[in-house]
Scaffold this motif. Structure first.
Motif, short mmCIF file in Angstrom:
data_model
loop_
_atom_site.label_atom_id
_atom_site.label_comp_id
_atom_site.label_asym_id
_atom_site.label_seq_id
_atom_site.Cartn_x
_atom_site.Cartn_y
_atom_site.Cartn_z
N PHE A 576 16.60 9.24 -16.38
CA PHE A 576 16.51 9.96 -15.12
C PHE A 576 16.64 8.97 -13.97
CE2 PHE A 576 12.18 8.58 -15.71
CZ PHE A 576 11.69 8.38 -14.43
N GLU A 577 16.92 9.50 -12.81
CA GLU A 577 17.11 8.66 -11.62
C GLU A 577 15.86 8.74 -10.76
OE1 GLU A 577 20.22 8.18 -7.87
OE2 GLU A 577 20.79 9.31 -9.67
N GLY A 578 15.27 7.58 -10.49
CA GLY A 578 14.09 7.55 -9.65
C GLY A 578 14.41 7.90 -8.21
N THR A 579 13.55 8.68 -7.61
CA THR A 579 13.79 9.13 -6.24
C THR A 579 13.06 8.28 -5.21
OG1 THR A 579 11.98 10.72 -6.49
CG2 THR A 579 14.21 11.50 -6.97
N GLU A 580 12.12 7.43 -5.66
CA GLU A 580 11.39 6.59 -4.72
C GLU A 580 10.85 5.38 -5.47
OE1 GLU A 580 7.82 8.48 -3.25
OE2 GLU A 580 7.86 9.90 -4.89
N ASN A 581 10.60 4.31 -4.73
CA ASN A 581 10.02 3.12 -5.31
C ASN A 581 8.55 3.34 -5.62
OD1 ASN A 581 12.35 1.63 -5.28
ND2 ASN A 581 11.95 0.69 -3.31
N GLY A 582 8.06 2.65 -6.63
CA GLY A 582 6.65 2.74 -6.99
C GLY A 582 6.48 2.86 -8.49
N LEU A 583 5.28 3.29 -8.91
CA LEU A 583 4.91 3.37 -10.32
C LEU A 583 5.23 4.75 -10.88
CD1 LEU A 583 1.44 1.58 -10.30
CD2 LEU A 583 3.64 0.63 -10.89
#
Length: 700
Positions: A576-583
């Protein structure tokens, strides 16, 4: 429409200046000699010069251009907390409405968001404004309004700007936050040795008195809780931690969220530390010399990180040859030291064709059982004695051995086969890749045959390899905290000798040893993830027919379900494609994993309280102002002249640049040529007439 004047000289400018100088010289001589008509001569000379310069009127047809106002909306991650998104949208709507009512002004909206492909992203607001301003004529820019919390990371990018830059600051005066800061983060650490991590929990803003001065920190290692600790805030602290296994240890820190914080995104951090064992201690006990004994020794001695203690029982107690022990060339078997005093120091104990001969008492074997239950590992490589009365199964070790011998020994050639479960188990999965090239097209493995199999009935554990007649050959089992492997043949050495092409004997034994020592890459049930840019690939390893549904928790706390596709036996993959930085937290039944996209703690959340101090130098240079949206939700917009005061407590100034596009230019002489001729001749004749009359009067 516009008017202007210009000159179209008939002769080059240097000649014009030379002629003017000549006229001036003649007039000066006449004035010095007392000639009365010298002023008229000046006027005559002036009209001659004007005729040569040919003054023209320029009439322009102009199309006025609108003044461009840039409205920069900072929609990076730090602007997503609290009610800041609502403040941004409301301010954008009001500015669009007010600027739309101003005659000759138009709005250009610039949205700044985080770039997930960046490894250390931030708020690059001024860079976006500079790029947008470079696409239009500088003479049309009437101002810029930035809606931001002031936490930008490119304050020195913009340079000069031709109009005022104003700031509408989001956030609240009562905002407060606590954040976790990891000061040191080692990449490697020795297993079972204490390391000290330095960290700090910062308090920012108007922290309520009831929640000030202390925070609760919980630590998870590989998804299991390590401990919860109350810690003081605003102080650098040392936290001792021990790694439990080799390989990557994922350590997760969480400051318990408190009601009223601006965000909880900076309460967590993930640290990946590669655990290395200082020395792996292995005890190899060979019951008697045999052809495969050297194979185990070579395997373990080839690894420089392994401390091998190897004992071969050359003379059992029943052998009475009369030779004193003190005269033997080898030392006596230190049973008490190995199996009573120092057994917990070993990571793995291997019984290689060991049989019950009175060397190990029941008390020592019970210690081995307890050693396994406490987290130790035992590997039994059995020989034909395992089927008889001297079998280890007829000792206290039967409690941990996963199969019961039937007393039958099959001694005929067979190809070891990987079971259906073994195709999914990491110890035997893809073992064919390490075998010699296959010649035939049938299902027969490409490796050579073995010629002895001890028949046994499985009691528990996983049968990952089978031998003759489909009987179990290799079993793996977990006993409480420890592990046991049982190999029901002593002919693995045939592969290392190259018999019938040999086989992947070293790879199989290496995997067995590392599985027994809890190498994470050889875990049967494992959930892991890796990232490439903002693309996250999740791998689920399982010996089950299919894994459970996968749940992904985004950094903002929202959940999503993913369907995993079987990539190979025992391995499922989802992307999947991450939509935001972080954990991102991953859950699959009892398996958990975490992965950080971008930096673990993005720059966006290092400072979360709104503050416009970083934009103050730019506002001072351009004459802009700063207004907090909490105090003044709808500031007035006024049109000001360039260079004048452009901001007040509740208003912002926009400059009318009065720029235009010239459509056509029409030129015409100011006066016709005959006019210059008449004027120059008239003044010259008048001058002469005055001078001639004076001479006549003086003569009479």
């Amino acid at each position: 429409m516009g008017f202007s004047f210009s000159f179209e000289p008939l002769i080059p400018w240097p000649w014009v200046w030379a002629l003017a100088a000549l006229f001036a010289l003649v007039v000066c001589i006449g004035a010095l000699r007392g000639v009365k008509g010298w002023p008229l001569r000046i006027l005559s000379a002036a009209f001659i010069l004007l005729a040569l310069l040919t003054p023209m009127t320029n009439q322009e047809d102009r199309d006025p251009l609108s003044n461009i106002i840039f409205v920069v909306a900072d929609k990076t991650a730090s602007q997503s907390v609290s009610d800041r998104p609502a403040q941004i949208e409301a301010a954008l709507a009001r500015l669009a409405q007010e600027i739309g009512t101003l005659d000759g002004f138009e709005i250009r909206e610039v949205v700044v968001e985080n770039d997930l492909s960046a490894r250390d992203d931030g708020s690059f607001v001024l860079g976006a404004l500079s790029k947008a301003a470079a696409e239009v004529a500088q003479a049309r820019i009437g101002g810029a309004i930035i809606i931001t919390d002031g936490r930008i990371h490119d304050a020195d990018v913009l340079g000069e700007f031709p109009a005022p830059v104003h700031v509408l600051r989001t956030g609240r005066a009562a905002d407060w936050d606590k954040r976790l800061v990891l000061i040191n983060a080692p990449s490697f650490a020795i297993v079972d040795e204490e390391i000290k991590l330095r960290l700090r929990i910062d308090e920012q803003g108007a922290v309520p008195s009831t929640q000030r001065g202390e925070a609760v920190l919980s630590i998870d290692i590989d998804g299991e809780n390590y401990g919860t600790f109350p810690l003081p805030t605003n102080r650098e602290l040392e936290l001792p931690i021990k790694l439990a296994h080799g390989g990557v240890n994922v350590i997760q820190f969480n400051v318990h969220p408190e009601e009223g914080e601006v965000t909880h995104r900076n309460n967590s951090a993930v640290l990946s530390i590669n655990g290395v064992r200082d020395r792996l201690r292995v005890l190899l006990v060979s019951g008697e010399p045999h052809s495969g004994e050297r194979t185990w020794r070579n395997l373990l001695k080839s690894d420089s990180a392994v401390d091998l203690v190897h004992f071969t029982i050359l003379r059992p107690p029943e052998k009475l040859d009369g030779v004193p022990v003190s005269e033997l060339s080898l030392i006596a078997f230190p049973v008490r030291q190995l199996f009573l005093e120092k057994i917990e120091e070993f990571d793995l104990i291997i019984f290689d064709r060991y049989k019950r001969r009175g060397m190990l008492s029941a008390q020592y074997l019970r210690n081995v059982v307890q050693y396994v239950k406490n987290g130790g590992a035992v590997l039994v490589a059995s020989g034909e004695s395992f089927a008889g009365a001297e079998s280890l199964f007829r000792t206290d070790l039967a409690e941990i051995i996963p199969a019961r011998p039937t007393a039958r020994v099959i001694e005929r050639g067979f190809h070891p086969m990987i079971s259906s479960l073994g195709q999914r188990h990491p110890v035997t999965q893809d073992l064919e890749r390490f075998a010699p090239p296959k010649i035939t097209d049938d299902d027969t493995p490409s490796w050579g045959r073995w010629f002895r199999l001890i028949e046994a009935e499985p009691l528990r554990g996983d049968v990952v390899m089978t031998g003759a007649e489909g009987k179990p050959l290799l079993l793996l089992d977990r006993i409480e905290e420890g592990r046991v492997a049982l190999l029901l043949s002593d002919h693995a050495w045939l592969w290392s000798r190259g018999f019938e092409g040999g086989g992947p004997q070293l790879e199989l034994l290496r995997r067995l040893a590392h599985w027994a020592m809890k190498e994470p890459d050889l875990e049967e049930e494992r959930l892991s993830a890796r990232s490439d840019g903002n693309q996250i690939t999740i791998t689920r390893r399982s010996v089950l027919d299919s894994p459970r549904d996968l749940q992904v928790q985004n950094p903002d706390g929202s959940l999503r379900a993913l369907e995993m596709q079987e990539h190979s036996p025992g391995q499922w993959i989802a992307q999947f494609e991450g939509t935001e930085n972080g954990l991102y937290r991953l859950y699959d039944g009892d398996q958990e994993a975490v992965i950080a996209l971008g930096p673990t703690l993005p720059r966006e959340f290092e400072q979360t309280l709104a503050d416009g101090v970083m934009l103050k130098p730019l506002r001072r240079v351009t004459g802009g102002g700063e207004i907090g949206l909490e105090e003044v939700p709808s500031p007035d917009l006024r049109i000001v002249r360039a260079g004048r005061v452009a901001a007040g407590e509740q208003w912002l100034g926009l400059v009318d640049r009065q720029s235009y596009v010239t459509l056509a230019v029409r030129q015409a002489p100011v006066f016709p040529a005959w006019f210059y001729l008449i004027m120059a001749a008239g003044f010259a004749i008048l001058g002469w007439w005055i001078e001639g009359r004076r001479r006549n009067l003086s003569t009479s």
